[in-house]
Design a protein around this motif. Structure first.
Motif, short mmCIF file in Angstrom:
data_model
loop_
_atom_site.label_atom_id
_atom_site.label_comp_id
_atom_site.label_asym_id
_atom_site.label_seq_id
_atom_site.Cartn_x
_atom_site.Cartn_y
_atom_site.Cartn_z
N UNK A 162 0.84 -1.12 -0.05
CA UNK A 162 0.02 -0.14 0.01
C UNK A 162 0.97 1.29 -0.09
N UNK A 163 0.72 2.13 -1.13
CA UNK A 163 1.45 3.36 -1.03
C UNK A 163 0.50 4.30 -0.60
N UNK A 164 0.62 5.09 0.51
CA UNK A 164 -0.14 5.94 1.09
C UNK A 164 0.03 7.26 1.06
N UNK A 165 -1.16 8.33 1.24
CA UNK A 165 -0.65 9.60 1.04
C UNK A 165 -0.17 10.22 2.54
N UNK A 166 0.77 11.11 2.71
CA UNK A 166 1.07 11.55 3.66
C UNK A 166 0.23 11.84 5.10
N UNK A 167 -0.98 12.41 4.52
CA UNK A 167 -2.00 12.80 5.34
C UNK A 167 -3.25 11.99 5.61
N UNK A 168 -3.03 10.83 5.30
CA UNK A 168 -4.04 9.55 5.46
C UNK A 168 -4.28 9.34 6.85
N UNK A 169 -5.60 9.63 7.70
CA UNK A 169 -5.49 9.58 8.82
C UNK A 169 -5.07 8.26 9.81
N UNK A 170 -4.61 8.61 10.96
CA UNK A 170 -4.13 7.31 11.41
C UNK A 170 -5.29 6.03 11.71
N UNK A 171 -6.55 6.57 11.84
CA UNK A 171 -7.62 5.52 12.02
C UNK A 171 -7.87 4.46 10.83
N UNK A 172 -7.40 5.23 9.57
CA UNK A 172 -7.48 4.28 8.31
C UNK A 172 -6.21 3.47 8.36
N UNK A 173 -5.17 4.05 8.57
CA UNK A 173 -4.12 3.38 8.56
C UNK A 173 -3.93 1.93 9.40
N UNK A 174 -4.71 2.13 10.51
CA UNK A 174 -4.80 1.30 11.56
C UNK A 174 -5.57 -0.08 11.20
N UNK A 175 -6.66 0.07 10.03
CA UNK A 175 -7.01 -1.03 9.53
C UNK A 175 -6.31 -2.09 8.67
#
Length: 340
Positions: free
Chosen positions: A98-111
């Protein structure tokens, strides 16, 4: 000081600009990094983050049949798990990388499943273009290895998110991306701040625009129309430059406006004021990314400023919906069999 200068050299910033950019750079580092990580950051970590690691993309890497690699451009919504689509969730759970944007909120990253590789874009002041190219190169390299890639983007991929550029890059290199939409903050923010973007006999048009274009130049601003709600993305840090341009085009100083920070996140903040007071209010309360500005006669239809008050601040996201997010997170963990 010498270490800071070394990092600035990596930005390719002229020494004459050092003093001007240093405070902005430090403030954005604080904004982007979680509080629990700030105390552990050292200057070498930041310096390494600004380098484009060309050696990562060694041409000698073994290349697998291109047909096996797949990529999807996925909108993650503004932050709340409840606003993440089932399609996005399915792609996240089946990704190799997964290549994520810098500002993806932590609650999304946690899943994201624990066994899924995650790379977060290293976009900081002065390094946005290099960091973007690094992300594209990393995606292409792993596609050539036959991996399933998810490019996780905040909001919607095609609303001021370089989604079209990324689509063209991967498509030109033989990998046609799957596109899955996401809820854009431009339309979620009015909802969470009780602003109807359209309202019979008052507002029948909605316009989404950016305040800042390529290379930091001001965008092209519309003339004022009383029947239109205008949402400005990426604008508030240059509001002192933008406001005079709006006034030249017939905008009124007493027009109701609303700033929304981190829409649908637990630390959401809403600031209600008027266009003429906007510069002063931004100076007083400060602004955290991601944030946007909602303008128009729709802004005070349901919620009005108290009499004789210059602005009003509302902290936090709806508590009931936060509880819903927590419950949904538990469901996701159960469905994933403990992978999250």
């Amino acid at each position: 000081m010498e270490n800071v200068l070394e990092v600035e050299d990596n930005f390719n910033v002229n020494n004459n600009d050092l003093n001007l950019k240093k405070s902005r750079w430090l403030s954005q580092i604080i904004e982007y990094y979680p509080i629990n990580k700030l105390s552990k950051i050292c200057i070498s970590d930041l310096s390494d983050s600004y380098k484009v690691e060309n050696d990562t993309f060694n041409e000698k890497e073994e290349v697998v049949d291109k047909k096996k690699g797949t990529i999807s451009l996925i909108g993650s919504g503004p932050g709340s798990i409840s606003m993440l689509t089932i399609g996005a969730l399915n792609e996240i759970y089946n990704a190799d990388l997964i290549l994520a944007d810098k500002l993806i909120p932590q609650q999304i990253l946690d899943i994201i499943p624990k066994n899924t590789e995650l790379f977060i874009a290293r976009k900081f002041p002065g390094n946005a273009d290099n960091a973007q190219q690094e992300l594209l190169n990393l995606g292409l390299l792993n596609l050539q290895k036959g991996k399933r890639i998810v490019r996780l983007k905040q909001g919607d991929p095609f609303i001021f998110g370089r989604g079209g550029e990324e689509y063209l890059f991967f498509n030109d290199n033989g990998f046609k991306p799957l596109i899955l939409p996401g809820l854009t903050s431009a339309l979620v923010a009015p909802i969470v701040s009780s602003i109807p973007t359209t309202h019979r006999d008052v507002i029948d048009q909605v316009l989404i625009c950016t305040g800042v274009g390529k290379n930091g130049k001001l965008g092209s601003f519309p003339k004022f129309k009383s029947n239109r709600t205008v949402i400005f993305l990426m604008s508030l840090k240059k509001i002192a430059d933008i406001l005079p341009e709006l006034l030249k085009k017939g905008w009124f100083e007493n027009l109701a406006v609303c700033i929304v920070e981190k829409a649908s996140c637990p630390d959401q903040r809403i600031i209600r004021t008027t266009l003429g007071c906007l510069i002063d209010v931004v100076e007083i309360v400060g602004i955290r990314p991601p944030s946007l500005l909602i303008t128009g006669n729709s802004c005070d239809l349901l919620c009005k400023l108290p009499p004789n008050e210059k602005y009003k601040v509302e902290e936090g996201y709806n508590e009931t919906l936060q509880q819903f997010d927590h419950g949904l997170n538990d469901i996701i963990k159960n469905l994933s069999g403990g992978l999250v």
